[in-house]
Design a protein around this motif. Structure first.
Motif, mmCIF file in Angstrom:
data_model
loop_
_atom_site.group_PDB
_atom_site.id
_atom_site.type_symbol
_atom_site.label_atom_id
_atom_site.label_comp_id
_atom_site.label_asym_id
_atom_site.label_seq_id
_atom_site.Cartn_x
_atom_site.Cartn_y
_atom_site.Cartn_z
ATOM 1 N N LYS A 38 -13.231 2.558 -9.455
ATOM 2 C CA LYS A 38 -13.790 3.257 -8.366
ATOM 3 C C LYS A 38 -13.732 2.479 -7.040
ATOM 4 O O LYS A 38 -13.536 3.105 -6.060
ATOM 5 N N THR A 39 -13.945 1.059 -7.152
ATOM 6 C CA THR A 39 -13.657 0.443 -5.816
ATOM 7 C C THR A 39 -12.246 0.562 -5.301
ATOM 8 O O THR A 39 -12.172 0.585 -4.063
ATOM 9 N N THR A 40 -11.408 0.282 -6.379
ATOM 10 C CA THR A 40 -10.020 0.509 -5.863
ATOM 11 C C THR A 40 -9.607 1.465 -5.294
ATOM 12 O O THR A 40 -8.903 1.688 -4.309
ATOM 13 N N HIS A 56 -14.980 -3.509 0.240
ATOM 14 C CA HIS A 56 -15.485 -4.290 -0.761
ATOM 15 C C HIS A 56 -16.952 -3.443 -1.291
ATOM 16 O O HIS A 56 -17.342 -2.681 -0.493
ATOM 17 N N SER A 57 -17.099 -3.457 -2.382
ATOM 18 C CA SER A 57 -18.104 -2.743 -2.926
ATOM 19 C C SER A 57 -19.287 -3.435 -2.188
ATOM 20 O O SER A 57 -19.479 -4.674 -2.162
ATOM 21 N N PRO A 58 -20.481 -2.354 -1.783
ATOM 22 C CA PRO A 58 -21.544 -3.225 -1.138
ATOM 23 C C PRO A 58 -22.515 -3.427 -2.312
ATOM 24 O O PRO A 58 -23.256 -2.945 -2.755
ATOM 25 N N LEU A 75 -21.239 3.755 -0.767
ATOM 26 C CA LEU A 75 -22.655 3.345 -1.536
ATOM 27 C C LEU A 75 -22.123 2.913 -2.961
ATOM 28 O O LEU A 75 -21.117 3.797 -3.569
ATOM 29 N N ASP A 76 -22.833 2.096 -3.592
ATOM 30 C CA ASP A 76 -22.709 1.680 -4.643
ATOM 31 C C ASP A 76 -24.164 1.533 -5.612
ATOM 32 O O ASP A 76 -25.108 0.646 -4.865
ATOM 33 N N LEU A 77 -24.229 2.417 -6.520
ATOM 34 C CA LEU A 77 -25.732 2.658 -6.868
ATOM 35 C C LEU A 77 -25.691 1.977 -8.370
ATOM 36 O O LEU A 77 -26.747 2.233 -9.002
ATOM 37 N N VAL A 108 -19.494 7.635 -3.010
ATOM 38 C CA VAL A 108 -20.570 6.763 -3.786
ATOM 39 C C VAL A 108 -20.183 6.560 -5.201
ATOM 40 O O VAL A 108 -19.720 7.301 -5.790
ATOM 41 N N GLU A 109 -20.208 5.416 -5.500
ATOM 42 C CA GLU A 109 -19.938 4.786 -6.933
ATOM 43 C C GLU A 109 -21.252 4.783 -7.704
ATOM 44 O O GLU A 109 -22.482 4.499 -7.158
ATOM 45 N N TRP A 110 -21.104 5.109 -9.119
ATOM 46 C CA TRP A 110 -22.409 5.362 -9.777
ATOM 47 C C TRP A 110 -23.267 6.164 -9.352
ATOM 48 O O TRP A 110 -24.618 6.355 -9.364
#
Ligand code: ADP
Ligand code: MG
Length: 161
Positions: A38-40, A56-58, A75-77, A108-110
């Motif tokens: 996801k971040t990639t 970078h992932s937050p 966003l990373d939840l 948005v991740e997750w």
């Protein structure tokens, strides 16, 4: 739309094609377990949106804002799960994603950890590990009119289908 990538570079290159097409108001939700990519993918999306530098992932903040051709919110939840789920939902609502979408695009991740917040139009991308170590399967689903158009533009923007 489904595709497989064979390397992190391949996933980033695909993300770059998507990032180049993003417009203000676009919401992209990324699903997939830890390490799915996801971040990639988001790094590629950011580059395609004209962001210079590395995404970078937050981790400590929930949202990173990048400035490119348009503002891109990442966003990373991940940390929203379990017993505090209801309280978390409130926290995600407090992020005022609608306001972000008035200014720029949002990845948005997750997102599945706060699913009720994301009932509106969005492009969903599910990532999963493939048979080989560096293989990833990406499945894209459009929810709404604009995401359908975005997905079709994306399909037409490269050789992959
Ligand atoms: P997530 O954000 O979903 O937890 P990351 O993008 O942080 O996942 O990590 C994905 C990991 O998998 C990285 O270490 C990356 O180098 C590796 N990887 C191997 N092959 C691929 C691929 N085809 N696409 C994306 N990442 C890959
Ligand atoms: Mg991540």
């Amino acid at each position: 739309m489904r595709l497989t990538t064979q390397s992190p570079d391949g996933t980033q290159a695909f993300g770059q094609r998507l990032g180049a097409l993003l417009a203000v108001g676009d919401l992209v939700l990324l699903r997939g377990t830890m390490g799915a990519g996801k971040t990639t993918l988001t790094q590629g999306i950011a580059w395609g949106a004209g962001v210079t530098g590395y995404a970078h992932s937050p981790t400590f903040v929930l949202v990173n804002e990048y400035r490119g051709r348009l503002p891109l919110y990442h966003l990373d939840l991940y940390r929203f799960a379990g017993d505090d789920a209801v309280q978390s939902l409130g926290e995600v609502e407090d992020l005022a994603i609608d306001e972000m979408l008035e200014e720029g695009a949002c990845v948005v991740e997750w997102a599945e950890r706060a699913a009720p917040v994301f009932a509106g139009d969005h492009l969903e991308i599910a990532l999963a590990e493939g048979a080989a170590d560096d293989e990833r399967l990406l499945v894209l689903t459009a929810h709404g009119e604009r995401p359908v158009r975005l997905l079709s533009d994306l399909a037409n923007s490269g050789g992959t289908s």
